[in-house]
Scaffold this active site. Structure first.
Site, PDB file in Angstrom:
ATOM      1  N   ARG A  46       0.853  -1.192   0.000  1.00  0.00           N
ATOM      2  CA  ARG A  46       0.000   0.000   0.000  1.00  0.00           C
ATOM      3  C   ARG A  46       0.888   1.240   0.000  1.00  0.00           C
ATOM      4  NH1 ARG A  46      -1.431   1.542   4.751  1.00  0.00           N
ATOM      5  NH2 ARG A  46      -2.399  -0.420   5.382  1.00  0.00           N
ATOM      6  N   TYR A  98     -16.208  18.270 -14.344  1.00  0.00           N
ATOM      7  CA  TYR A  98     -16.640  16.880 -14.532  1.00  0.00           C
ATOM      8  C   TYR A  98     -17.728  16.526 -13.493  1.00  0.00           C
ATOM      9  CZ  TYR A  98     -16.254  11.780 -14.542  1.00  0.00           C
ATOM     10  OH  TYR A  98     -16.521  10.437 -14.597  1.00  0.00           O
ATOM     11  N   ASP A 170      -7.358  19.857 -13.344  1.00  0.00           N
ATOM     12  CA  ASP A 170      -7.697  18.539 -13.886  1.00  0.00           C
ATOM     13  C   ASP A 170      -7.342  18.585 -15.365  1.00  0.00           C
ATOM     14  OD1 ASP A 170      -8.927  16.323 -15.038  1.00  0.00           O
ATOM     15  OD2 ASP A 170     -10.637  16.370 -13.658  1.00  0.00           O
ATOM     16  N   LYS A 195      -8.460   7.734 -19.093  1.00  0.00           N
ATOM     17  CA  LYS A 195      -8.717   8.338 -20.404  1.00  0.00           C
ATOM     18  C   LYS A 195      -7.444   8.278 -21.264  1.00  0.00           C
ATOM     19  CE  LYS A 195     -12.498   9.018 -18.114  1.00  0.00           C
ATOM     20  NZ  LYS A 195     -12.810  10.225 -17.403  1.00  0.00           N
TER      21      LYS A 195
HETATM   22  C1  LIG Z   1     -13.273  10.583 -16.101  1.00  0.00           C
HETATM   23  C2  LIG Z   1     -12.898  11.895 -15.488  1.00  0.00           C
HETATM   24  C3  LIG Z   1     -12.673  12.006 -14.109  1.00  0.00           C
HETATM   25  C4  LIG Z   1     -12.895  10.849 -13.150  1.00  0.00           C
HETATM   26  O1  LIG Z   1     -12.018   9.812 -13.366  1.00  0.00           O
HETATM   27  P1  LIG Z   1     -12.348   8.261 -13.051  1.00  0.00           P
HETATM   28  O2  LIG Z   1     -11.117   7.570 -13.462  1.00  0.00           O
HETATM   29  O3  LIG Z   1     -13.558   7.898 -13.855  1.00  0.00           O
HETATM   30  O4  LIG Z   1     -12.630   8.177 -11.588  1.00  0.00           O
HETATM   31  C5  LIG Z   1     -12.275  13.231 -13.610  1.00  0.00           C
HETATM   32  N1  LIG Z   1     -12.125  14.304 -14.424  1.00  0.00           N
HETATM   33  C6  LIG Z   1     -12.337  14.229 -15.749  1.00  0.00           C
HETATM   34  C7  LIG Z   1     -12.153  15.437 -16.588  1.00  0.00           C
HETATM   35  C8  LIG Z   1     -12.733  13.029 -16.332  1.00  0.00           C
HETATM   36  O5  LIG Z   1     -12.967  12.968 -17.646  1.00  0.00           O
END
Ligand SMILES: *Cc1c(COP(=O)(O)O)cnc(C)c1O
Length: 379
Positions: A46, A98, A170, A195
């Protein structure tokens, strides 16, 4: 060194025990110690795992950061970052963030006396106006999902820093290949690695990168204490993904431009949202801040019925949430990703019932355009 060289080599040193060129999946929970307090830097998985450490070094290097921390999902990464603030602190957030971020902030973290103000950060003055004596963090997303609103990272960072607040960005939509927020004064970058960084739609994960040593120590402490870590196998998948990040982003960007140009010319399309179009209100800012415009394109088909016709007529594009993978995904924000957002807020943000979002994939772009063309012809 160039981006691709870093992507392929940072964190990816040959394995010290065998010489394996690819970092192995260290599928172990614990590590033998030579004596009391004597170990090779790994005690319990961890806290640290060699595969995860390799990924953390890799993505930190790609963002031009010193430290990285990988989490079980993008949301786990964002949740860990928010643990840097405390009860009675105030956080300013991009209003069209998001949906999962909005839900975490308004329905979970707000129970812990953290105050959130959602403002349109495309105008930095809105950030300045929202500042309070207890503002500790400004959390921005640029470009936003799905209407591609751009926030000036330098301007917002200057305003936040003057008030003693840190800035979190982000960067999921751009990836470090197309945008490196730390270069504009941002303090912490988060990604959903689900992504573009992973890029193959086969894993969920998140990462946080930053430069400040004290804050990094705190984040490592939070990561180990709360324990929402990325598994060795998922770390390995993302590590494999980032090796081709530059090539993939170049093609996502080329194809994104081509699809946006096709849609902008199409008589059945009312409006296209893409930062690469000269008609985008912040096209110049996007040019200054981004190395390209990426593969996310949204367009307004005019009504729910027309959007439904397109979404149900495509054959190559897959109707699904998520983005950033090799395959083209098409979605309907109003009923899918943004269903939880109140209709009047959706209307204010421009998320109409006719809005369709495309994550342009790596298929031959002629095939993607032909598919959209035949679907639009059915309206
Ligand atoms: C998908 C996404 C998230 C969340 O990520 P997960 O891996 O689904 O928890 C946060 N910010 C943006 C811009 C996203 O596209």
């Amino acid at each position: 060194m160039g981006f691709s060289t870093i992507a392929i080599h940072a964190g990816n040193e040959p394995d010290p025990t065998t010489g394996a060129v690819t970092v192995p999946i260290y599928q172990t929970s614990t590590f033998a110690q030579e004596g009391l307090g004597k170990h090779k830097g790994y005690e319990y998985a961890r806290t640290r795992n060699p595969t995860r450490s390799a990924l953390e070094r890799n993505i930190a290097a790609l963002e031009g950061a010193r430290f990285g921390f990988a989490f079980a999902s993008g949301m786990a990464a964002i949740d860990a970052v928010l643990r840097l603030v405390q009860a009675d602190d105030h956080v300013i957030v991009s209003d069209n963030t998001y949906g999962g971020t909005f839900r975490l902030f308004t329905r979970v973290l707000s129970n812990y006396r953290i105050e959130f103000s959602f403002v349109d950060t495309t105008d930095p003055l809105n950030v300045e106006r929202a500042l309070r004596p207890n503002t500790r963090m400004v959390f921005v997303e640029t470009p936003t999902n799905p209407v591609m609103a751009v926030t000036d990272l330098r301007a917002v960072s200057d305003i936040a820093h003057a008030a003693g607040a840190i800035v979190v960005c982000d960067n999921t939509f751009m990836s470090p290949y197309l945008q490196r927020p730390l270069e504009f004064g941002v303090d912490i970058v988060v990604h959903s690695t689900t992504k573009y960084l992973n890029g193959h739609s086969d894993g969920v994960g998140g990462i946080v990168v930053l430069n400040d040593e004290e804050r990094a120590e705190r984040l490592g402490f939070i990561q180990n204490s709360a324990g929402a870590i990325l598994s060795p196998f998922d770390s390995w998948l993302v590590l494999r993904g980032t090796k081709t990040l530059a090539l993939r982003m170049q093609q996502h960007d080329r194809a994104g431009r081509a699809v946006a140009a096709f849609l902008a010319e199409h008589p059945k399309v009312e409006k296209v949202y893409y930062t690469g179009l000269a008609s985008h209100p912040q096209h110049e800012l996007a040019q200054r801040q981004q190395r390209g415009f990426g593969g996310m394109v949204s367009f307004d088909a005019g009504s729910l019925e027309k959007a439904r016709t397109v979404l149900e007529s495509v054959r190559l594009c897959t109707l699904a949430e998520s983005l950033g993978g090799v395959e083209t995904l098409i979605s309907h924000p109003a009923t899918m990703t943004h269903a939880a957002v109140a209709p009047e807020v959706r209307a204010r943000l421009g998320i109409t019932d006719g809005l369709v979002r495309i994550s342009v994939g790596l298929e031959d772009v002629e095939d993607i355009i032909a598919d959209l063309d035949q679907a639009l012809a059915r309206i």
